[in-house]
Design a protein around this motif. Structure first.
Motif, PDB file in Angstrom:
ATOM      1  N   SER A  37      18.629  40.904 -50.336  1.00 33.51           N
ATOM      2  CA  SER A  37      17.801  41.911 -49.677  1.00 33.51           C
ATOM      3  C   SER A  37      17.483  43.066 -50.631  1.00 33.51           C
ATOM      4  O   SER A  37      16.367  43.594 -50.618  1.00 33.51           O
ATOM      5  CB  SER A  37      18.511  42.424 -48.428  1.00 33.51           C
ATOM      6  N   THR A  85       3.308  42.806 -45.511  1.00 29.57           N
ATOM      7  CA  THR A  85       3.518  41.380 -45.245  1.00 29.57           C
ATOM      8  C   THR A  85       4.890  40.944 -45.732  1.00 29.57           C
ATOM      9  O   THR A  85       5.595  40.192 -45.051  1.00 29.57           O
ATOM     10  CB  THR A  85       2.427  40.556 -45.951  1.00 29.57           C
ATOM     11  N   SER A  86       5.306  41.423 -46.890  1.00 27.85           N
ATOM     12  CA  SER A  86       6.610  41.067 -47.436  1.00 27.85           C
ATOM     13  C   SER A  86       7.750  41.573 -46.563  1.00 27.85           C
ATOM     14  O   SER A  86       8.781  40.893 -46.426  1.00 27.85           O
ATOM     15  CB  SER A  86       6.744  41.629 -48.847  1.00 27.85           C
ATOM     16  N   VAL A  88       7.712  41.944 -43.282  1.00 25.93           N
ATOM     17  CA  VAL A  88       7.789  41.074 -42.103  1.00 25.93           C
ATOM     18  C   VAL A  88       8.438  39.739 -42.462  1.00 25.93           C
ATOM     19  O   VAL A  88       9.317  39.250 -41.745  1.00 25.93           O
ATOM     20  CB  VAL A  88       6.377  40.869 -41.508  1.00 25.93           C
ATOM     21  N   ILE A  89       8.039  39.158 -43.572  1.00 24.26           N
ATOM     22  CA  ILE A  89       8.620  37.882 -43.999  1.00 24.26           C
ATOM     23  C   ILE A  89      10.092  38.062 -44.351  1.00 24.26           C
ATOM     24  O   ILE A  89      10.935  37.223 -44.024  1.00 24.26           O
ATOM     25  CB  ILE A  89       7.821  37.299 -45.182  1.00 24.26           C
ATOM     26  N   ALA A  91      12.241  40.252 -43.128  1.00 22.62           N
ATOM     27  CA  ALA A  91      13.050  40.399 -41.906  1.00 22.62           C
ATOM     28  C   ALA A  91      13.306  39.043 -41.263  1.00 22.62           C
ATOM     29  O   ALA A  91      14.411  38.774 -40.773  1.00 22.62           O
ATOM     30  CB  ALA A  91      12.346  41.335 -40.933  1.00 22.62           C
ATOM     31  N   SER A  92      12.308  38.181 -41.276  1.00 18.39           N
ATOM     32  CA  SER A  92      12.474  36.843 -40.698  1.00 18.39           C
ATOM     33  C   SER A  92      13.466  36.005 -41.500  1.00 18.39           C
ATOM     34  O   SER A  92      14.344  35.355 -40.920  1.00 18.39           O
ATOM     35  CB  SER A  92      11.124  36.126 -40.645  1.00 18.39           C
ATOM     36  N   THR A  93      13.337  36.006 -42.807  1.00 16.14           N
ATOM     37  CA  THR A  93      14.259  35.207 -43.617  1.00 16.14           C
ATOM     38  C   THR A  93      15.678  35.768 -43.567  1.00 16.14           C
ATOM     39  O   THR A  93      16.644  35.007 -43.596  1.00 16.14           O
ATOM     40  CB  THR A  93      13.791  35.123 -45.078  1.00 16.14           C
ATOM     41  N   ALA A  95      17.033  37.169 -40.955  1.00 15.19           N
ATOM     42  CA  ALA A  95      17.582  36.700 -39.681  1.00 15.19           C
ATOM     43  C   ALA A  95      18.030  35.240 -39.780  1.00 15.19           C
ATOM     44  O   ALA A  95      19.100  34.877 -39.270  1.00 15.19           O
ATOM     45  CB  ALA A  95      16.550  36.862 -38.570  1.00 15.19           C
ATOM     46  N   VAL A  96      17.259  34.417 -40.460  1.00 15.57           N
ATOM     47  CA  VAL A  96      17.635  33.006 -40.621  1.00 15.57           C
ATOM     48  C   VAL A  96      18.887  32.879 -41.492  1.00 15.57           C
ATOM     49  O   VAL A  96      19.796  32.092 -41.183  1.00 15.57           O
ATOM     50  CB  VAL A  96      16.460  32.195 -41.219  1.00 15.57           C
TER      51      VAL A  96
END
Length: 128
Positions: A37, A85-86, A88-89, A91-93, A95-96
């Motif tokens: 991160s 955009t980065s 948002v992407i 935060a999603s990755t 979480a995964v």
């Protein structure tokens, strides 16, 4: 004002270096994810530093603005769109990755990579 941009560039470099150290040399998986991160946020900060213009204005052309003045004083909009955009992407990755850590912890009962790798080598010995 160029000093601000230079400080931002050095800060982004420091975030990337700290993140690389954490991702490569630290044993705990959660700390490795935090390091990844840091790398992402360092890259985002670098892109923002590229789009920074000292004394710049928001890149929205309002009615009545002189277009030549706007063209010379507006900040660059593309880097900020890329960073948004980065984020948002990222935060999603994130979480995964954290969901996968939960699965790993349930399976091995630890977050140490050394213990998991040792456990994996023991399982391979039993399979032979």
């Amino acid at each position: 004002m160029a000093d601000v941009q230079l400080i931002i560039l050095f800060t982004s470099m420091a975030l990337v270096v700290i993140g690389l150290y954490s991702a490569i040399f630290v044993d705990n998986i959660i700390k490795k994810i935090i390091g990844i991160s840091f790398i992402e946020e360092g890259a985002n900060l670098f892109i923002v530093a590229i789009g920074y213009r000292p004394g710049g204005v928001v890149p929205i052309l309002m009615p009545g603005m002189d277009t030549s003045w706007f063209a010379t004083n507006a900040a660059y909009p593309l880097p900020f769109g890329l960073v948004l955009t980065s984020i948002v992407i990222g935060a999603s990755t994130l979480a995964v990755m954290l969901a996968l850590v939960m699965v790993i912890y349930r399976r091995y009962g630890t977050l140490s990579t050394k213990v998991m790798l040792a456990d994996t080598s023991k399982q391979e010995e039993y399979n032979e």
